[in-house]
Design a protein around this motif. Structure first.
Motif, PDB file in Angstrom:
ATOM      1  N   GLY A  39       0.649  -1.226  -0.135  1.00 55.22           N
ATOM      2  CA  GLY A  39       0.130   0.033   0.093  1.00 55.22           C
ATOM      3  C   GLY A  39       0.802   1.324  -0.149  1.00 55.22           C
ATOM      4  O   GLY A  39       1.992   1.138   0.300  1.00 55.22           O
ATOM      5  N   LEU A  40       0.267   2.255  -0.212  1.00 53.77           N
ATOM      6  CA  LEU A  40       0.804   3.749  -0.439  1.00 53.77           C
ATOM      7  C   LEU A  40       0.679   4.192   0.857  1.00 53.77           C
ATOM      8  O   LEU A  40      -0.426   4.241   1.351  1.00 53.77           O
ATOM      9  N   TRP A  41       1.679   5.030   1.283  1.00 49.34           N
ATOM     10  CA  TRP A  41       1.227   5.995   2.660  1.00 49.34           C
ATOM     11  C   TRP A  41       0.372   6.911   2.263  1.00 49.34           C
ATOM     12  O   TRP A  41       0.342   7.558   1.195  1.00 49.34           O
ATOM     13  N   SER A  42      -0.422   7.326   3.145  1.00 52.98           N
ATOM     14  CA  SER A  42      -1.148   8.495   3.138  1.00 52.98           C
ATOM     15  C   SER A  42      -0.880   9.936   2.804  1.00 52.98           C
ATOM     16  O   SER A  42      -1.318  10.824   2.272  1.00 52.98           O
ATOM     17  N   ALA A  43       0.319  10.041   3.369  1.00 55.33           N
ATOM     18  CA  ALA A  43       1.114  11.093   3.539  1.00 55.33           C
ATOM     19  C   ALA A  43       2.535  11.406   3.341  1.00 55.33           C
ATOM     20  O   ALA A  43       3.138  10.307   3.656  1.00 55.33           O
ATOM     21  N   ARG A  44       3.255  12.192   2.868  1.00 50.24           N
ATOM     22  CA  ARG A  44       4.846  12.093   3.013  1.00 50.24           C
ATOM     23  C   ARG A  44       4.974  12.430   4.388  1.00 50.24           C
ATOM     24  O   ARG A  44       4.555  13.276   5.213  1.00 50.24           O
ATOM     25  N   GLY A  45       5.761  11.440   4.780  1.00 51.45           N
ATOM     26  CA  GLY A  45       6.217  11.222   6.289  1.00 51.45           C
ATOM     27  C   GLY A  45       4.897  11.137   7.268  1.00 51.45           C
ATOM     28  O   GLY A  45       5.449  11.169   8.557  1.00 51.45           O
ATOM     29  N   GLY A  46       4.189  10.190   6.498  1.00 47.69           N
ATOM     30  CA  GLY A  46       2.587  10.064   7.459  1.00 47.69           C
ATOM     31  C   GLY A  46       2.870   8.887   8.149  1.00 47.69           C
ATOM     32  O   GLY A  46       3.764   7.914   7.863  1.00 47.69           O
ATOM     33  N   SER A  47       2.150   8.312   9.108  1.00 53.33           N
ATOM     34  CA  SER A  47       2.098   7.223   9.819  1.00 53.33           C
ATOM     35  C   SER A  47       0.928   6.017   9.518  1.00 53.33           C
ATOM     36  O   SER A  47       0.720   5.168   9.885  1.00 53.33           O
ATOM     37  N   THR A  48       0.110   6.507   8.517  1.00 54.12           N
ATOM     38  CA  THR A  48      -1.061   5.565   8.173  1.00 54.12           C
ATOM     39  C   THR A  48      -1.018   5.195   6.626  1.00 54.12           C
ATOM     40  O   THR A  48      -0.310   6.064   5.947  1.00 54.12           O
ATOM     41  N   LYS A  49      -1.759   4.148   6.155  1.00 57.82           N
ATOM     42  CA  LYS A  49      -1.966   3.915   4.890  1.00 57.82           C
ATOM     43  C   LYS A  49      -3.630   3.911   4.832  1.00 57.82           C
ATOM     44  O   LYS A  49      -4.246   3.285   5.383  1.00 57.82           O
ATOM     45  N   ASP A  50      -3.982   4.753   3.645  1.00 57.27           N
ATOM     46  CA  ASP A  50      -5.445   4.795   3.768  1.00 57.27           C
ATOM     47  C   ASP A  50      -6.220   4.183   2.292  1.00 57.27           C
ATOM     48  O   ASP A  50      -5.342   4.136   1.474  1.00 57.27           O
ATOM     49  N   ALA A  51      -7.532   4.111   2.447  1.00 57.04           N
ATOM     50  CA  ALA A  51      -7.990   3.682   1.349  1.00 57.04           C
ATOM     51  C   ALA A  51      -8.158   4.705   0.124  1.00 57.04           C
ATOM     52  O   ALA A  51      -8.047   4.166  -0.903  1.00 57.04           O
ATOM     53  N   VAL A  52      -8.366   5.943   0.517  1.00 54.46           N
ATOM     54  CA  VAL A  52      -8.425   6.834  -0.707  1.00 54.46           C
ATOM     55  C   VAL A  52      -7.405   7.010  -1.527  1.00 54.46           C
ATOM     56  O   VAL A  52      -7.391   7.034  -2.570  1.00 54.46           O
ATOM     57  N   THR A  53      -6.167   7.202  -0.855  1.00 59.81           N
ATOM     58  CA  THR A  53      -4.847   7.212  -1.374  1.00 59.81           C
ATOM     59  C   THR A  53      -4.700   6.172  -2.365  1.00 59.81           C
ATOM     60  O   THR A  53      -4.306   6.331  -3.609  1.00 59.81           O
ATOM     61  N   ASN A  54      -4.948   4.916  -1.982  1.00 54.36           N
ATOM     62  CA  ASN A  54      -4.560   3.771  -2.815  1.00 54.36           C
ATOM     63  C   ASN A  54      -5.622   3.493  -3.994  1.00 54.36           C
ATOM     64  O   ASN A  54      -5.268   3.157  -5.003  1.00 54.36           O
ATOM     65  N   ALA A  55      -6.715   3.716  -3.589  1.00 57.38           N
ATOM     66  CA  ALA A  55      -7.954   3.518  -4.703  1.00 57.38           C
ATOM     67  C   ALA A  55      -7.684   4.668  -5.857  1.00 57.38           C
ATOM     68  O   ALA A  55      -7.780   4.368  -6.933  1.00 57.38           O
ATOM     69  N   ALA A  56      -7.655   6.056  -5.223  1.00 55.68           N
ATOM     70  CA  ALA A  56      -7.441   7.085  -6.246  1.00 55.68           C
ATOM     71  C   ALA A  56      -5.986   6.930  -7.158  1.00 55.68           C
ATOM     72  O   ALA A  56      -6.030   7.092  -8.555  1.00 55.68           O
ATOM     73  N   SER A  57      -4.858   6.459  -6.441  1.00 56.98           N
ATOM     74  CA  SER A  57      -3.649   6.256  -6.994  1.00 56.98           C
ATOM     75  C   SER A  57      -3.935   5.033  -8.123  1.00 56.98           C
ATOM     76  O   SER A  57      -3.562   5.001  -9.361  1.00 56.98           O
ATOM     77  N   ALA A  58      -4.751   4.035  -7.856  1.00 60.07           N
ATOM     78  CA  ALA A  58      -4.813   2.819  -8.635  1.00 60.07           C
ATOM     79  C   ALA A  58      -5.355   3.320  -9.979  1.00 60.07           C
ATOM     80  O   ALA A  58      -5.124   3.023 -11.124  1.00 60.07           O
ATOM     81  N   ILE A  59      -6.626   4.241  -9.815  1.00 61.04           N
ATOM     82  CA  ILE A  59      -7.241   4.771 -10.858  1.00 61.04           C
ATOM     83  C   ILE A  59      -6.212   5.474 -11.933  1.00 61.04           C
ATOM     84  O   ILE A  59      -5.964   5.318 -13.223  1.00 61.04           O
TER      85      ILE A  59
END
Length: 389
Positions: A145-165
């Motif tokens: 999965g992709l990190w939710s933010a630069r230097g972040g501590s979580t991985k989120d659904a929106v980032t990964n789904a939007a990035s996949a598109i």
């Protein structure tokens, strides 16, 4: 064109929404000719007039709507507005084309790619920067999965789904086969790590440091997952993505709608959520077939109808509310008590209608309905009786 004039109806409604939001919100950036940007609040104060408050993600969705309008009409002036918005975003954003939040970066990439395809603007600088940031955001923490933010501590659904598109579309645009595999990997990770098997809905995020998955679910992440699956079906023909899209559409219908209308999430960033979901449900209704396509179309049409029916009439045109099943408040001040019981437990602030995010979301769902009508997706079985536009 269907015999009951529905394509013209939704095109007319979309045009009215466009005129209202463009007229109230779009302004030059610091007096620079050839630029536009959306004021984040209306009525604006002095700071909003000079675009002092900055919401990168809101501008991405505004740009997407401007592209929708230009595609609806193939109008030179609307294409020029798209170009001016791209220039305005670049001028106002402190970090060039990027920001720290990767969900917003991915959504901006999607809007910019559509804008460049529409206007033939040079696309290399912006998309190269965005693609490089998102490609680098993938790690093996929490299984991928992709990190939710630069230097972040979580991985989120929106980032990964939007990035996949975006990765699928970049693979089509530039022939980078690795991007198609990145898209596959992001959706596989979402399916394995964040989808609740009981509800079929995506949780919002996982914290790899404690292996904790959030319990929160939001409409936009579900819609973006549908959009990612639709893109992968088109790119690969693999049936697994169609099946995941169908299951997610059913889960949205069962758990994220009321009387077939998408739930609202309030103002600020959350004001965008339902509109983003509607955009990608419309893509599914056009690209898929069978019951899943009908369900997606039904949600879009019912949501658009509710948003339109419950709009407020204010100077310049319609004002949309954050919860499409209840009337919008066309003034600042105390919310009428009679509305409280209909607000799905999200609370309410009458100022939410002032947020650009809420207005763009309303515009998005009306444009989504207009898109379905243009593609011959019939509204007859979803449409309530109405008069005029």
């Amino acid at each position: 064109m269907t015999g009951d004039g529905v394509p013209e109806l939704w095109a007319a409604r979309a045009a009215v929404a466009e005129v209202a939001i463009v007229g109230r919100h779009l302004r030059q950036v610091w007096g620079m000719p050839g630029t536009r940007l959306g004021m984040t609040r209306w009525p604006p104060d002095a700071g909003h007039r000079v675009h002092a408050p900055w919401h990168y993600g809101w501008q991405a969705q505004l740009l997407d709507c401007a592209v929708d309008a230009a595609q609806r009409t193939d109008d030179t002036a609307r294409k020029a507005t798209v170009v001016k918005l791209v220039r305005g975003i670049k001028l106002r954003n402190p970090h060039g084309w990027l920001t720290d939040r990767h969900d917003e970066v991915a959504l901006m990439g999607l809007a910019l790619l559509r804008a460049h395809e529409l206007t033939a603007m040079p696309k290399s600088t912006a998309l190269t920067a965005i693609a490089s940031r998102l490609r680098a955001a993938w790690t093996d923490h929490a299984g991928g999965g992709l990190w939710s933010a630069r230097g972040g501590s979580t991985k989120d659904a929106v980032t990964n789904a939007a990035s996949a598109i975006l990765f699928v579309r970049l693979a089509k645009e530039f022939g980078e086969r690795a991007d198609l595999q990145r898209a596959r990997s992001a959706v596989e990770w979402l399916s394995e790590r964040l989808i609740d098997q009981e509800t079929g809905l995506l949780a919002e995020s996982v914290d790899p440091s404690v292996d904790a998955v959030s319990e929160v679910t939001c409409t936009h992440s579900q819609g973006l997952l549908v959009g990612a699956c639709v893109e992968l079906v088109g790119a690969t023909g693999e049936s697994c993505w169609r099946e995941l899209a169908e299951r997610t559409i059913a889960a949205i219908a069962d758990r994220m709608t009321k009387s077939g209308v998408l739930h609202g999430s309030g103002g600020s960033d959350s004001g965008l959520h339902a509109g983003i979901c509607a955009r990608h449900l419309a893509s599914a209704a056009v690209a898929l077939d069978g019951e899943a396509a009908k369900t997606a179309a039904s949600i879009v049409y019912r949501s658009a109808e509710a948003a339109w029916r419950n709009r407020a009439a204010v100077p310049g045109g319609p004002l949309f509310g954050p919860q499409w099943t209840v009337p919008a408040v066309g003034r600042l001040g105390t919310l009428p008590a009679r509305l409280d019981e209909h607000l799905e437990g999200i609370g309410r602030d009458s100022r939410w209608e002032c947020d650009l995010s809420v207005q763009v979301s309303g515009w998005t769902v009306v444009e989504a309905a207009a898109r379905l009508a243009r593609h011959g997706v019939s509204e007859r079985e979803f449409r309530a009786a109405r008069r005029g536009i």
